[in-house]
Design an enzyme around this catalytic site. Structure first.
Site, mmCIF file in Angstrom:
data_model
loop_
_atom_site.group_PDB
_atom_site.id
_atom_site.type_symbol
_atom_site.label_atom_id
_atom_site.label_comp_id
_atom_site.label_asym_id
_atom_site.label_seq_id
_atom_site.Cartn_x
_atom_site.Cartn_y
_atom_site.Cartn_z
ATOM 1 N N ASN A 10 14.709 -4.252 -11.283
ATOM 2 C CA ASN A 10 15.634 -5.247 -10.791
ATOM 3 C C ASN A 10 15.319 -6.316 -11.657
ATOM 4 O OD1 ASN A 10 17.250 -7.071 -9.645
ATOM 5 N ND2 ASN A 10 16.215 -7.016 -7.773
ATOM 6 N N LYS A 12 16.731 -9.122 -11.766
ATOM 7 C CA LYS A 12 17.258 -10.357 -11.334
ATOM 8 C C LYS A 12 17.837 -11.435 -12.204
ATOM 9 C CE LYS A 12 13.715 -9.459 -7.985
ATOM 10 N NZ LYS A 12 12.854 -10.310 -6.879
ATOM 11 N N HIS A 93 20.771 -6.738 -1.716
ATOM 12 C CA HIS A 93 19.373 -7.282 -1.770
ATOM 13 C C HIS A 93 18.994 -8.339 -0.939
ATOM 14 C CE1 HIS A 93 15.485 -8.903 -3.733
ATOM 15 N NE2 HIS A 93 15.622 -7.688 -4.331
ATOM 16 N N GLU A 95 17.349 -11.261 -1.303
ATOM 17 C CA GLU A 95 17.833 -12.627 -1.930
ATOM 18 C C GLU A 95 19.181 -12.986 -1.818
ATOM 19 O OE1 GLU A 95 15.768 -11.714 -5.834
ATOM 20 O OE2 GLU A 95 14.012 -11.797 -4.754
ATOM 21 N N GLU A 168 12.932 -2.918 1.526
ATOM 22 C CA GLU A 168 12.055 -3.652 1.022
ATOM 23 C C GLU A 168 11.727 -4.836 1.958
ATOM 24 O OE1 GLU A 168 12.967 -3.767 -3.485
ATOM 25 O OE2 GLU A 168 14.532 -5.192 -2.599
ATOM 26 N N GLY A 174 7.756 -9.966 -4.554
ATOM 27 C CA GLY A 174 7.465 -10.911 -5.358
ATOM 28 C C GLY A 174 6.508 -11.802 -5.033
ATOM 29 N N SER A 213 6.683 -5.645 -4.394
ATOM 30 C CA SER A 213 5.415 -5.878 -5.398
ATOM 31 C C SER A 213 4.722 -4.563 -5.820
ATOM 32 C CB SER A 213 4.328 -6.567 -4.566
ATOM 33 O OG SER A 213 4.733 -8.067 -4.324
HETATM 34 C C1 PEP Z 1 13.006 -6.842 -5.742
HETATM 35 O O1 PEP Z 1 13.163 -7.699 -6.317
HETATM 36 O O2 PEP Z 1 13.759 -5.776 -5.281
HETATM 37 C C2 PEP Z 1 11.552 -6.458 -5.772
HETATM 38 C C3 PEP Z 1 10.890 -5.361 -4.923
HETATM 39 O O3 PEP Z 1 10.628 -7.468 -6.259
HETATM 40 P P1 PEP Z 1 9.229 -7.377 -6.786
HETATM 41 O O4 PEP Z 1 8.816 -6.054 -7.404
HETATM 42 O O5 PEP Z 1 8.892 -8.535 -7.747
HETATM 43 O O6 PEP Z 1 8.302 -7.439 -5.419
#
Ligand code: PEP
Length: 254
Positions: A10, A12, A93, A95, A168, A174, A213
């Site tokens: 992803n 972003k 997601h 976010e 997630e 992040g 992460s």
């Molecule tokens: C994500 O944005 O779906 C995500 C898992 O980000 P990160 O791997 O940076 O934690």
């Protein structure tokens, strides 16, 4: 039998023309791992160029509007994603759920619109830190899944082959914090039960990805957990150097 793993990146709000070489590098290196499905979800405006830079590689969007066309300034429909060359899209997601106030019902309609249009879908769910600390993570995420799952025409067309869930935990995205293997295993087993309750045996074929992460150092341990059928990767998907070892870990998972 274990499902074929899916490792999706992803990007972003990252990615310019100058990053197309990185997409090509990821696509080329991923060819060595045919036992894994690999995809990159890039900003909508980059999809067409990413497809040209890496022909045959799976490029996706990060969101889709539920409507086919209309007065929705700034939004992108499933047909537009397809037209640009996308084969999948993320929906729900955290976010977007947070910043754009997307509800479970919104996410369900987006997933349905994408599946009807023949786009594969990665539907994201996950709990906040407060909920995890209150001991309510499993019940909350199960309820979120139940309310976000596609039904109707899109679902019957698209479940299970073209549909994946991404668990997630919001506090792990992040942040460098990763859920423990036992917490991931507990959540994925609980989600598997809900998928079977919703879709019968076909629920066993829906891939459940972990996201939060994931990096080259922790990927193998995460992929070894039961019912982890891949990963949704944010930060570590931006370079071949970090992303390809995650794909390699998926390829060697038990
Ligand atoms: C994500 O944005 O779906 C995500 C898992 O980000 P990160 O791997 O940076 O934690």
């Amino acid at each position: 039998m274990a499902l074929k793993k899916l490792v999706a990146g992803n990007w972003k709000m990252n990615g310019l023309s100058s990053d197309l070489a990185e997409i090509r590098a990821i696509a080329e290196a991923s060819e060595a791992y045919r036992q894994v499905d690999v995809a990159l979800c890039v900003p909508a405006i980059l999809i067409e160029r990413a497809g040209r830079a890496a022909p045959g590689f799976a490029i996706g969007g990060q969101d889709v509007h539920e409507a086919e066309t209309g007065a929705h300034t700034g939004c992108v429909s499933a047909q537009m994603l397809l037209d640009a060359g996308a084969v999948l899209t993320i929906v729900g997601h955290s976010e977007r759920r947070e910043a754009q106030h997307e509800t479970d019902a919104d996410v369900r309609r987006k997933a349905e619109a994408a599946l009807v249009a023949d786009l594969d879908v990665i539907l994201c769910i996950g709990e906040s830190l407060d909920i995890r600390e209150a001991g309510a993570a499993v019940a909350t995420v199960q309820a979120q899944l139940d309310a976000s799952l596609p039904h109707g025409e899109g679902a019957s067309a698209g479940v299970p082959a073209s549909f994946a869930i991404a668990y997630e935990p919001i506090w792990a995205i992040g942040t460098g914090k990763v859920a423990s293997p036992s917490d991931i295993g507990e959540m994925h087993a609980a989600l598997r039960k809900r998928l079977v309750a919703a879709y019968g045996d076909a629920g066993n074929e829906v891939r459940i990805l972990y996201g939060g992460s994931v990096n080259p150092s922790n990927a193998a341990e995460i992929f070894a957990v039961d019912d982890v059928d891949g990963a949704l990767v944010g930060g570590a998907s931006l370079t071949a150097e970090k992303f390809v070892p995650i794909v390699a870990a998926a390829a060697s998972a038990p």
